[in-house]
Motif scaffolding. Structure first.
Motif, mmCIF file in Angstrom:
data_model
loop_
_atom_site.group_PDB
_atom_site.id
_atom_site.type_symbol
_atom_site.label_atom_id
_atom_site.label_comp_id
_atom_site.label_asym_id
_atom_site.label_seq_id
_atom_site.Cartn_x
_atom_site.Cartn_y
_atom_site.Cartn_z
ATOM 1 N N LYS A 1 7.895 -0.088 8.499
ATOM 2 C CA LYS A 1 7.235 -1.354 8.163
ATOM 3 C C LYS A 1 5.723 -1.269 8.388
ATOM 4 O O LYS A 1 4.948 -1.857 7.641
ATOM 5 N N LYS A 2 5.322 -0.531 9.404
ATOM 6 C CA LYS A 2 3.885 -0.372 9.671
ATOM 7 C C LYS A 2 3.204 0.251 8.460
ATOM 8 O O LYS A 2 2.197 -0.260 7.973
ATOM 9 N N CYS B 1 0.027 -1.764 16.597
ATOM 10 C CA CYS B 1 1.134 -1.019 17.210
ATOM 11 C C CYS B 1 1.102 0.433 16.749
ATOM 12 O O CYS B 1 0.469 0.769 15.759
ATOM 13 N N TRP C 1 6.378 0.765 13.898
ATOM 14 C CA TRP C 1 7.090 -0.457 13.545
ATOM 15 C C TRP C 1 8.179 -0.072 12.542
ATOM 16 O O TRP C 1 7.900 0.253 11.398
ATOM 17 N N PHE D 1 9.177 -2.472 17.527
ATOM 18 C CA PHE D 1 7.798 -2.070 17.725
ATOM 19 C C PHE D 1 7.736 -1.041 18.845
ATOM 20 O O PHE D 1 8.242 -1.279 19.945
ATOM 21 N N ASP D 2 7.114 0.096 18.551
ATOM 22 C CA ASP D 2 6.905 1.152 19.550
ATOM 23 C C ASP D 2 8.192 1.525 20.282
ATOM 24 O O ASP D 2 8.186 1.788 21.479
ATOM 25 N N ARG E 1 11.646 -1.280 10.691
ATOM 26 C CA ARG E 1 12.438 -2.465 10.364
ATOM 27 C C ARG E 1 13.841 -2.042 9.925
ATOM 28 O O ARG E 1 14.004 -1.147 9.101
ATOM 29 N N ASP F 1 13.117 -5.996 13.911
ATOM 30 C CA ASP F 1 11.931 -5.158 13.977
ATOM 31 C C ASP F 1 11.838 -4.487 15.339
ATOM 32 O O ASP F 1 12.011 -5.141 16.375
ATOM 33 N N GLU G 1 -1.097 -7.021 12.644
ATOM 34 C CA GLU G 1 0.034 -6.718 13.522
ATOM 35 C C GLU G 1 0.425 -5.247 13.396
ATOM 36 O O GLU G 1 0.709 -4.578 14.392
ATOM 37 N N ALA G 2 0.403 -4.728 12.169
ATOM 38 C CA ALA G 2 0.735 -3.321 11.938
ATOM 39 C C ALA G 2 -0.284 -2.396 12.595
ATOM 40 O O ALA G 2 0.084 -1.371 13.172
#
Length: 182
Positions: A94-95, A112, A115, A24-25, A117, A22, A108-109
């Motif tokens: 994924k977000k 950020c 996201w 993130f950002d 994946r 994953d 969590e999504a």
């Protein structure tokens, strides 16, 4: 999980395993946009501005496909999902998936900006070998060793490079993790 279900009463074999990474950002240094997106990767792949190689620098990928939603590719498939394929990679937002489905990682999504994946799906003998390694408590004992192992297996088959042979920032991160640098 595999170790939890291991028993002397039966034997088991892994016929498919999905390993994920994953991001993130993650900055999109390719298109100079704020964040990496599957659409960027898809367009670069189909326009041959990006290639996928294995750990021996061989290009084995014969098919690239994607899921287009309103003109933007939110999911990219590298390799064939059908037939006797030994595996493929899915790259997706994924977000967006978590938000649309109100999934268990929704908070969590929402925390950020991006996201993405990368999900490497391995099948057959290779999946079986990965499963055997994961079951061996002497080979992988810590979370750090597990993370290093997963990054290494993804990089064994999927390293993203530009035509000039430079590695993308996201593959570079995985290669560093696989080598124990991160």
């Amino acid at each position: 999980f595999l170790r939890m279900i291991k028993s002397d009463l039966y034997s088991m074999r892994v016929s498919r395993i999905d390993l994920t990474a994953d991001f993130f950002d993650m900055p999109d240094v390719i298109k100079q946009q704020p964040y990496l997106h599957p659409d960027t990767i898809y367009n670069l792949l189909v326009n041959r501005q990006l290639r996928v190689v294995d750990h021996n620098d061989r290009e084995n990928i014969k098919s690239i496909s994607g899921v287009n939603k309103d003109g933007i590719y939110e999911t990219v498939y590298v390799g064939s999902r059908k037939g006797k394929s030994r595996g493929f990679m899915r790259i997706y937002d994924k977000k967006n998936e978590q938000i649309e489905n109100h999934s268990y990682r929704l908070e969590e999504a929402l925390s950020c900006e991006s996201w993405v994946r990368f999900e490497a799906c391995f099948k057959g003998i290779y999946a079986n070998q990965i499963g055997e390694t994961l079951l061996n408590e002497l080979l992988i004992q810590t979370d750090e060793e597990l993370i290093t192992f997963i990054a290494g297996k993804i990089c064994d088959k999927y390293i993203f490079k530009f035509p000039n042979n430079n590695v993308t920032n996201f593959s570079d991160v995985l290669l560093d993790i696989a080598s124990g640098k991160e």
